[in-house]
Design an enzyme around this catalytic site. Structure first.
Site, PDB file in Angstrom:
ATOM      1  CB  SER A 246      24.209 -28.098 -43.388  1.00 16.52           C
ATOM      2  OG  SER A 246      24.813 -29.095 -44.185  1.00 16.52           O
TER       3      SER A 246
ATOM      4  CG  HIS B 209      29.075 -30.827 -42.176  1.00 18.03           C
ATOM      5  ND1 HIS B 209      29.239 -29.910 -43.179  1.00 18.03           N
ATOM      6  CD2 HIS B 209      27.733 -30.988 -42.022  1.00 18.03           C
ATOM      7  CE1 HIS B 209      28.048 -29.511 -43.604  1.00 18.03           C
ATOM      8  NE2 HIS B 209      27.128 -30.158 -42.927  1.00 18.03           N
TER       9      HIS B 209
END
Length: 385
Positions: free
Chosen positions: A155, A272
């Site tokens: 991430s 996400h």
């Protein structure tokens, strides 16, 4: 409206030139120092990228190294304490204070925990701590960096991996992380949402479970509900993100869907997933203002688990990553895939926590046996294994 730092840059970009971002001067960016070290692998051969690539290809697998950069959730109060004695680290935190507008080092060392936990703070904190850990590794074992052949970041850790690989400037990447974190924080506050870590049996059908959770939300009157896999961690482990009501439904019906363990993660939103769409444009705008170069080593994208090919590719996928699942399990397969009998490279997790090491153990036990962690809390004589 765009932040002032990016408005001028975007305007100038339209005029056909790329101006420098108005970030505080700080001498050579930390990421560029590592770029110099990576480039040193070219010095005995012909100059240029092809020579560097050829040298990496000739290197036996065990002599190459891989760096993994953690993401949000690995942070803790006290991180960075063991890094301050290393050259350049205090300068990194001083520069971070100017870019961010607050004392990041004090927040990391002293808390309060509730403030460090906030998305807008913990993403920059993990980013800087991870690159500071690289400085420690550079001081202790510079050969590890010189022989590095690949990097991946989880991430927000992807930004740190790209800085390490010479694709982005430290200060500019930190500013992008700041914009990203603030936009994701704002998006998460708009809808009651979260993330659920799930361990399932082999017969677990995650897509079907998410579908039924969305139908449950529709019965509750929630329009266009979100519930989907947002992180692929290792075999039989997923993170599901979406509306809180959907996640509660999955917890209450865990046995029906063959989930053996479920746990809510301490994050503020459904990262996400498409609930993060409001954060896409702010990051896209700031990335237009940042100079991005082709990485000096292989860096793998969370979006498709493949190597970044060029600067536009990086710019596009960093934006897409916000609303796309993190394909970490697939990325680990891409990084460590090799012919049977070939040795695995030494792997170093640089940054807070050892979560990526734990995941690597589940994905590839043989690769994990060459894993080490660079501690960021208290200074140790050697890297932890």
């Amino acid at each position: 409206p765009l932040p002032p730092v990016c408005s001028a840059a975007a305007a100038a970009s339209c005029a056909g030139r790329r101006p420098p971002l108005h970030l505080p001067p700080a001498g050579p960016a930390p990421g560029r120092d590592r770029g110099d070290l990576l480039r040193s692998s070219e010095r005995d051969g012909a100059p240029g990228e092809e020579a560097a690539a050829a040298r990496r290809d000739r290197r036996p697998p065990r002599e190459g190294t891989v760096l993994l950069f953690p993401g949000q959730g690995s942070h803790f109060v006290g991180m960075g304490r063991g890094l301050l004695r290393y050259p350049g680290v205090r300068d990194m935190y001083r520069l971070a204070e100017k870019v961010l507008g607050y004392d990041l080092l004090s927040l990391c060392l002293e808390g309060p925990r509730a403030e460090l936990d906030r998305t807008q703070h913990c993403q920059p904190a993990v980013f800087v701590a991870s690159l500071a850990a690289v400085e420690k590794l550079n001081h202790r074992q510079p050969d590890v960096l010189e022989s590095c052949v690949a990097a991946a970041g989880y991430s927000v850790g992807e930004f740190a991996a790209l800085v390490f690989a010479g694709a982005m400037d430290f200060a500019e990447a930190l500013y992008a992380v700041k914009v990203r974190a603030e936009a994701m924080q704002k998006a998460s506050e708009a809808v009651p949402s979260g993330m659920l870590s799930v361990i399932g049996r082999p017969e677990a059908n995650y897509k079907f479970a998410c579908l039924e959770a969305r139908r449950h939300c529709e019965l509750l009157g929630i329009e266009n509900p979100v519930c989907e896999v947002s992180n692929y961690l290792f075999p039989d482990s997923r993170v599901i993100a979406g509306h809180l009501q959907a996640l509660k439904f999955l917890q209450e019906n865990a046995r029906k869907y063959y989930f053996t363990r479920t746990k809510m993660l301490p994050v503020s939103g459904a990262f996400h997933t498409r609930l993060m769409e409001p954060a896409v444009e702010p990051l896209a705008e700031v990335l237009k203002c940042i100079e991005i170069q082709k990485p000096l080593i292989c860096v793998y994208s969370n979006v498709d688990s493949k190597k970044y090919m060029h600067s536009k590719h990086i710019q596009k996928l960093l934006v897409k990553q916000i609303v796309s699942p993190v394909l970490w399990e697939q990325t680990m397969h891409s990084v460590y895939e090799r012919k049977q009998g070939t040795e695995f490279p030494y792997t170093y997790e640089v940054g807070p926590g050892k979560q990526l090491g734990a995941v690597l153990k589940k994905c590839n036990l043989k690769a994990w046996r060459q894993y080490s962690h660079v501690d960021v809390s208290e200074d140790e004589e050697v890297t932890e294994t």
